[in-house]
Design a protein around this motif. Sequence first.
Motif, PDB file in Angstrom:
ATOM      1  N   ALA A 112       0.409  -8.465  -2.668  1.00  0.00           N
ATOM      2  CA  ALA A 112      -0.943  -8.554  -3.200  1.00  0.00           C
ATOM      3  C   ALA A 112      -1.890  -7.705  -2.389  1.00  0.00           C
ATOM      4  O   ALA A 112      -2.689  -6.960  -2.915  1.00  0.00           O
ATOM      5  CB  ALA A 112      -1.404 -10.003  -3.184  1.00  0.00           C
ATOM      6  N   ALA A 113      -1.777  -7.848  -1.088  1.00  0.00           N
ATOM      7  CA  ALA A 113      -2.668  -7.077  -0.239  1.00  0.00           C
ATOM      8  C   ALA A 113      -2.192  -5.641  -0.163  1.00  0.00           C
ATOM      9  O   ALA A 113      -2.747  -4.825   0.533  1.00  0.00           O
ATOM     10  CB  ALA A 113      -2.729  -7.709   1.146  1.00  0.00           C
ATOM     11  N   GLY A 114      -1.124  -5.336  -0.881  1.00  0.00           N
ATOM     12  CA  GLY A 114      -0.528  -4.019  -0.824  1.00  0.00           C
ATOM     13  C   GLY A 114      -1.364  -2.924  -1.435  1.00  0.00           C
ATOM     14  O   GLY A 114      -1.143  -1.767  -1.156  1.00  0.00           O
ATOM     15  N   CYS A 115      -2.318  -3.301  -2.260  1.00  0.00           N
ATOM     16  CA  CYS A 115      -3.408  -2.386  -2.556  1.00  0.00           C
ATOM     17  C   CYS A 115      -2.962  -1.021  -3.007  1.00  0.00           C
ATOM     18  O   CYS A 115      -2.661  -0.154  -2.202  1.00  0.00           O
ATOM     19  CB  CYS A 115      -4.274  -2.185  -1.330  1.00  0.00           C
ATOM     20  SG  CYS A 115      -4.750  -3.705  -0.615  1.00  0.00           S
ATOM     21  N   MET A 116      -2.971  -0.816  -4.278  1.00  0.00           N
ATOM     22  CA  MET A 116      -2.584   0.498  -4.774  1.00  0.00           C
ATOM     23  C   MET A 116      -3.746   1.469  -4.759  1.00  0.00           C
ATOM     24  O   MET A 116      -3.619   2.600  -5.183  1.00  0.00           O
ATOM     25  CB  MET A 116      -2.070   0.356  -6.202  1.00  0.00           C
ATOM     26  CG  MET A 116      -0.891  -0.568  -6.269  1.00  0.00           C
ATOM     27  SD  MET A 116      -0.428  -0.904  -7.952  1.00  0.00           S
ATOM     28  CE  MET A 116      -0.129   0.744  -8.569  1.00  0.00           C
ATOM     29  N   ALA A 152     -12.969  -5.337   0.507  1.00  0.00           N
ATOM     30  CA  ALA A 152     -13.235  -4.412   1.611  1.00  0.00           C
ATOM     31  C   ALA A 152     -12.741  -3.010   1.282  1.00  0.00           C
ATOM     32  O   ALA A 152     -13.359  -2.018   1.689  1.00  0.00           O
ATOM     33  CB  ALA A 152     -12.574  -4.922   2.890  1.00  0.00           C
ATOM     34  N   HIS A 153     -11.655  -2.906   0.542  1.00  0.00           N
ATOM     35  CA  HIS A 153     -11.195  -1.571   0.153  1.00  0.00           C
ATOM     36  C   HIS A 153     -12.237  -0.870  -0.718  1.00  0.00           C
ATOM     37  O   HIS A 153     -12.434   0.345  -0.613  1.00  0.00           O
ATOM     38  CB  HIS A 153      -9.866  -1.652  -0.587  1.00  0.00           C
ATOM     39  CG  HIS A 153      -8.693  -1.905   0.323  1.00  0.00           C
ATOM     40  ND1 HIS A 153      -8.469  -1.169   1.465  1.00  0.00           N
ATOM     41  CD2 HIS A 153      -7.687  -2.808   0.264  1.00  0.00           C
ATOM     42  CE1 HIS A 153      -7.367  -1.602   2.067  1.00  0.00           C
ATOM     43  NE2 HIS A 153      -6.878  -2.609   1.358  1.00  0.00           N
ATOM     44  N   GLY A 154     -12.891  -1.642  -1.577  1.00  0.00           N
ATOM     45  CA  GLY A 154     -13.967  -1.054  -2.388  1.00  0.00           C
ATOM     46  C   GLY A 154     -15.138  -0.606  -1.523  1.00  0.00           C
ATOM     47  O   GLY A 154     -15.763   0.428  -1.789  1.00  0.00           O
ATOM     48  N   GLN A 164      -6.330   1.840   7.477  1.00  0.00           N
ATOM     49  CA  GLN A 164      -7.142   1.396   6.341  1.00  0.00           C
ATOM     50  C   GLN A 164      -6.986  -0.121   6.136  1.00  0.00           C
ATOM     51  O   GLN A 164      -7.950  -0.827   5.882  1.00  0.00           O
ATOM     52  CB  GLN A 164      -6.652   2.152   5.091  1.00  0.00           C
ATOM     53  CG  GLN A 164      -7.672   2.309   4.006  1.00  0.00           C
ATOM     54  CD  GLN A 164      -8.581   3.519   4.202  1.00  0.00           C
ATOM     55  OE1 GLN A 164      -8.244   4.450   4.921  1.00  0.00           O
ATOM     56  NE2 GLN A 164      -9.734   3.494   3.566  1.00  0.00           N
ATOM     57  N   GLU A 165      -5.758  -0.592   6.280  1.00  0.00           N
ATOM     58  CA  GLU A 165      -5.460  -1.995   6.011  1.00  0.00           C
ATOM     59  C   GLU A 165      -5.987  -2.918   7.109  1.00  0.00           C
ATOM     60  O   GLU A 165      -6.547  -3.981   6.830  1.00  0.00           O
ATOM     61  CB  GLU A 165      -3.945  -2.187   5.854  1.00  0.00           C
ATOM     62  CG  GLU A 165      -3.343  -1.431   4.666  1.00  0.00           C
ATOM     63  CD  GLU A 165      -3.954  -1.841   3.337  1.00  0.00           C
ATOM     64  OE1 GLU A 165      -4.442  -2.979   3.233  1.00  0.00           O
ATOM     65  OE2 GLU A 165      -3.951  -1.014   2.413  1.00  0.00           O
ATOM     66  N   LEU A 166      -5.812  -2.498   8.360  1.00  0.00           N
ATOM     67  CA  LEU A 166      -6.303  -3.354   9.448  1.00  0.00           C
ATOM     68  C   LEU A 166      -7.824  -3.398   9.439  1.00  0.00           C
ATOM     69  O   LEU A 166      -8.430  -4.434   9.747  1.00  0.00           O
ATOM     70  CB  LEU A 166      -5.779  -2.862  10.805  1.00  0.00           C
ATOM     71  CG  LEU A 166      -4.282  -3.104  11.038  1.00  0.00           C
ATOM     72  CD1 LEU A 166      -3.840  -2.465  12.352  1.00  0.00           C
ATOM     73  CD2 LEU A 166      -3.949  -4.602  11.040  1.00  0.00           C
ATOM     74  N   GLY A 194     -11.494 -11.037   0.004  1.00  0.00           N
ATOM     75  CA  GLY A 194     -12.264 -10.308   1.009  1.00  0.00           C
ATOM     76  C   GLY A 194     -11.581  -9.014   1.412  1.00  0.00           C
ATOM     77  O   GLY A 194     -12.228  -7.991   1.622  1.00  0.00           O
ATOM     78  N   HIS A 195     -10.259  -9.049   1.507  1.00  0.00           N
ATOM     79  CA  HIS A 195      -9.489  -7.855   1.875  1.00  0.00           C
ATOM     80  C   HIS A 195      -9.564  -6.805   0.765  1.00  0.00           C
ATOM     81  O   HIS A 195      -9.837  -5.632   1.025  1.00  0.00           O
ATOM     82  CB  HIS A 195      -8.034  -8.254   2.153  1.00  0.00           C
ATOM     83  CG  HIS A 195      -7.135  -7.098   2.460  1.00  0.00           C
ATOM     84  ND1 HIS A 195      -6.784  -6.757   3.741  1.00  0.00           N
ATOM     85  CD2 HIS A 195      -6.526  -6.200   1.642  1.00  0.00           C
ATOM     86  CE1 HIS A 195      -5.993  -5.683   3.704  1.00  0.00           C
ATOM     87  NE2 HIS A 195      -5.819  -5.337   2.438  1.00  0.00           N
ATOM     88  N   GLU A 196      -9.341  -7.221  -0.468  1.00  0.00           N
ATOM     89  CA  GLU A 196      -9.384  -6.252  -1.574  1.00  0.00           C
ATOM     90  C   GLU A 196     -10.797  -5.702  -1.742  1.00  0.00           C
ATOM     91  O   GLU A 196     -10.994  -4.513  -1.997  1.00  0.00           O
ATOM     92  CB  GLU A 196      -8.901  -6.901  -2.881  1.00  0.00           C
ATOM     93  CG  GLU A 196      -7.475  -7.424  -2.843  1.00  0.00           C
ATOM     94  CD  GLU A 196      -6.437  -6.345  -2.535  1.00  0.00           C
ATOM     95  OE1 GLU A 196      -6.744  -5.146  -2.660  1.00  0.00           O
ATOM     96  OE2 GLU A 196      -5.316  -6.705  -2.138  1.00  0.00           O
ATOM     97  N   ALA A 246       2.223   0.671   5.261  1.00  0.00           N
ATOM     98  CA  ALA A 246       2.223  -0.257   6.392  1.00  0.00           C
ATOM     99  C   ALA A 246       0.870  -0.950   6.513  1.00  0.00           C
ATOM    100  O   ALA A 246      -0.182  -0.330   6.325  1.00  0.00           O
ATOM    101  CB  ALA A 246       2.547   0.496   7.677  1.00  0.00           C
ATOM    102  N   HIS A 247       0.900  -2.243   6.794  1.00  0.00           N
ATOM    103  CA  HIS A 247      -0.336  -3.027   6.926  1.00  0.00           C
ATOM    104  C   HIS A 247      -0.576  -3.481   8.361  1.00  0.00           C
ATOM    105  O   HIS A 247      -1.676  -3.866   8.706  1.00  0.00           O
ATOM    106  CB  HIS A 247      -0.270  -4.269   6.041  1.00  0.00           C
ATOM    107  CG  HIS A 247      -0.596  -4.003   4.608  1.00  0.00           C
ATOM    108  ND1 HIS A 247       0.177  -3.204   3.816  1.00  0.00           N
ATOM    109  CD2 HIS A 247      -1.623  -4.435   3.830  1.00  0.00           C
ATOM    110  CE1 HIS A 247      -0.368  -3.153   2.598  1.00  0.00           C
ATOM    111  NE2 HIS A 247      -1.445  -3.884   2.580  1.00  0.00           N
ATOM    112  N   GLY A 248       0.475  -3.490   9.161  1.00  0.00           N
ATOM    113  CA  GLY A 248       0.353  -3.997  10.527  1.00  0.00           C
ATOM    114  C   GLY A 248       1.197  -5.235  10.718  1.00  0.00           C
ATOM    115  O   GLY A 248       1.515  -5.943   9.756  1.00  0.00           O
TER     116      GLY A 248
HETATM  117 ZN   LIG Z   1      -5.092  -3.624   1.547  1.00  0.00          ZN
END
Ligand SMILES: [Zn+2]
Length: 248
Positions: A23-27, A155-157, A172-174, A151-153, A223-225
């Motif tokens: 989910a947090a994998g964010c395309m 934040a990408h916006g 980007q992910e951290l 909140g994570h998704e 990679a997300h960390g």
């Molecule tokens: Zn993400």
Amino acid sequence: MGDRARRRRLGPLAGLVVAVVVAAGCMGGGLDQGEPQQPAPRESGRSEPEARTTRADGTTSVAEFKQDFEDAVALAEKYWTAQFRASGERFRPIRRVVPYSRAGEVSCGGQALPRNNAVYCSAGDFIAYDVNWSVSAFREIGDAFLFYLLGHEYAHGVQVRLGIRYDFTIQQELQADCMAGAYLGDSVRSGALRLADGDLDEFREGLLAVGDDPDQPWFAEGAHGTAEQRSEKFFSGYENSLKACDLG
Ligand SMILES: [Zn+2]
């Protein structure tokens, strides 16, 4: 940096929580254009939200979940609007939040979204999530973690709005984890969000479980960390607000 001693403490929940990694994998990143091919996204203009309170736990219905999700979105909009205003900027909320229930029902930049996923799509500036999968995941994990995911998704916006584009996805992910932490911590401090007993533990345990596999190279695409890195960033933002997040 791989910590071989990392434990999956959640036992039977591990599978679900790993699903949240996806989910947090964010395309979001590489997709260049597009519109959600799906009708009736929710309106962005909302009445002023009251203080949000996470539920006592165990989101039980799709309707309840959608409401919780919309609450989290409203809280994020309010938060980022205030942050941008404090810098003399006008914040443009993420355009749409689109629940879906079938594979291919929603596309991002021409790429059909699979089931069991949630993403921010920069191409159309929207967040989309598989609602049935999300409901079952959050029944197990707890509703506070929903606020983290949104909140994570979200934040990408915000990163897109700020023109932040790192060379490696892990950066980007951290940063998105840090921003999610800041959004939640600041919202709690301002009284806009009330957490229930155990919610902080829920974040802690959830974040421990969503780290990358220790064998995953940090520079890998996607990679997300590690669990430790993600927890550290989230709580750094939670406790110290956005100054911990290197927004420049
Ligand atoms: Zn993400």
